[in-house]
Design an enzyme around this catalytic site. Structure first.
Site, PDB file in Angstrom:
ATOM      1  CE  LYS A 147       0.189  49.251  20.104  1.00  0.00           C
ATOM      2  NZ  LYS A 147      -0.710  48.409  20.928  1.00  0.00           N
ATOM      3  CB  SER A 157      -4.858  57.683  20.539  1.00  0.00           C
ATOM      4  OG  SER A 157      -3.917  56.931  21.268  1.00  0.00           O
TER       5      SER A 157
END
Lengths: 322, 322
Positions: free
Chosen positions: A50, A75
């Site tokens: 990410k 999350s």
């Protein structure tokens, strides 16, 4: 989104985003009956791919806009990527996380200097909270996957795969990618289209959350019944993205769906033979390579391990069952 | 043994031995109070640095001698390194292992195609068995550390550390090395002497098996009371080598000794923050970096994780205690 955007993202990332290796083990080759090459994005800074997308998006912002700060809903792994990149640029990061997110991911995000706002999935709207914060502080929202600059950043992983496959003499292979909203899958597919057209991307998802496989089969975006409760928390999303799905539809082979049991076994095999830590969502592609070989073609397969942010209890369970 | 031998070993290893990355995590930096850089040799083929030395020694043999096969005594990582290199060269490998070696290491060695002969540590002499096999089959013994070509091979890890430290702007630092017989420690020290003289090697050992630390303090080779039974099986040796010790004595700073509890905590922290699997013997240097910082100088420290061949039960224990 084209190869130029991905190459520009790679240039901006140089010295900040890690080039992960391409690992392999004869034991995994024997198990799969073909060469298995593994791209361990768990070794990326923040423990997942990410950071690539977050870095790309934040580094592309106008400096004055960036200085006001960035905002993300997540999350877990996207939150840590955004927090890491924001800290490196010295700008504030606000992350809106569900109150029931894994404690390790909340702590990890705070430890990277981000402000974390928790919300209740049942009674609160993260979009409302986010919109208020955006307006009040002039923050820029960094979407987790349906955002061209994020997809371009994830594509840098595909550039590395293309180069590393060529170094290892692999010209044709299925490239199995752990797939949630499709940002990594789309980014890699775009990079390989330009740089290694013999490598075909195939998204991999856990059973019960196979929105992308069904969408590819039907040709239109299909949703999941739920996005909560699965073992593979990192890659559970409501449906393929508006921007990512057309890319997947154009470039990817059929999706592969794996069971939770196969995921746990793949985690144990990555521990034993590769010495890396895979989180459940990060192990779906390796599970597909090892246990769904009948669905693949060719004498080699490449798979991502998209992340390694797993708590001790889940990892121990994988080692004991796997 | 000089830098030319190490560079020649690196040339022979190209394309066969993995260049491992230099990892780091802000959480470990915060814990140690300085930059911590980690060389994860657990990601090396066979799961430990030992392939470097085995490859160096076997690749340097005269082809006719090599074709008759190689022999090693080892309870684990060296065995797998020799088996891997012998298989790559297409020559037989005979490994003499104690009957009580970890089952995973015996199986791992067999899976690499080596012939494994088990012996009883109490009643049999591995040297006698080995000498008979050498004579009968014309095998060449590959010693685990007291062998110049093996030390030169381990030195290739030092060449990588020198280059990677320079890339990260680290000119002076202690380099903490997991130390058994001293092959890796001597090899890295020789490489750094030539390539990065501001980096000083310091051997790290587990408490109760600190022969090298005591030998460095006294100036003469000291032995351990026992070499059995320790948590850190991979690095337990009777005493520093005849060839390795003079190198260590000339080039290394004082040894560091860590407790088993610190080793288990370091394994858990490598899992959590680096996403790599360290075996106990492979985690002693990280333990020293994190928990013995008072004994170090400078704003950065570099440490090896020498291997990751650990069974599930021991790893689970580390995660639960660590």
């Amino acid at each position: 989104m084209d190869i130029a955007a991905i190459e520009a993202a790679a240039t901006r990332a140089e010295g900040h985003v890690r080039r992960t290796p391409l690992l392999w083990s004869p034991a995994l080759d024997a198990l799969a009956g073909r060469r298995v090459r593994v791209k361990p994005e768990c070794l990326q800074h923040t423990g997942s791919f990410k950071l690539r997308g977050a870095w790309s998006a934040i580094s592309a912002l106008d400096p004055e806009v960036r200085a006001r700060g960035v905002l993300a809903y997540s999350s877990g792994n996207h939150a840590q990527g955004v927090a890491w990149a924001a800290r490196a640029f010295g700008v504030p990061a606000l992350i809106i996380m569900p109150r029931d997110a894994p404690a390790a991911k909340i702590e990890g995000t705070r430890a990277l200097g981000a402000e974390v706002v928790l919300y209740d999935r049942g009674s609160e709207s993260r979009e409302e909270i986010g919109a208020r914060m955006e307006a009040e502080r002039g923050l820029t929202l960094i979407r987790p996957y349906d955002e061209p600059m994020v997809i371009a950043g994830q594509g840098t992983c595909g550039l590395e795969i293309a180069a590393q496959a060529a170094e290892q003499g692999i010209e044709t292979a299925d490239v199995l990618v752990c797939c949630g909203g499709g940002g990594l899958t789309a980014g890699i597919a775009l990079a390989l289209e330009a740089k290694a057209p013999g490598l075909r991307v195939r998204p991999v998802e856990p059973a019960g959350y196979d929105d992308t496989a069904r969408s590819l089969a039907s040709g239109t975006r299909q949703g999941n019944a739920t996005e909560a409760g699965g073992l593979c928390d990192a890659i559970l999303t409501p449906m393929p993205g508006e921007i990512t799905f057309p890319v997947l539809h154009r470039l990817c082979g059929p999706g592969v769906v794996v069971s939770d049991d196969e995921v746990l076994r793949a985690m144990a095999l990555a521990f034993r033979h590769l010495k890396v830590v895979a989180e459940p969502g990060g192990a779906v592609a390796l599970a597909a390579a090892l246990f769904h070989g009948d669905a693949q073609e060719g004498d080699a397969v490449i798979c991502t391990i998209s992340g390694g942010n797993v708590d001790t209890a889940t990892f121990t369970r994988a080692l004991e069952q796997g």
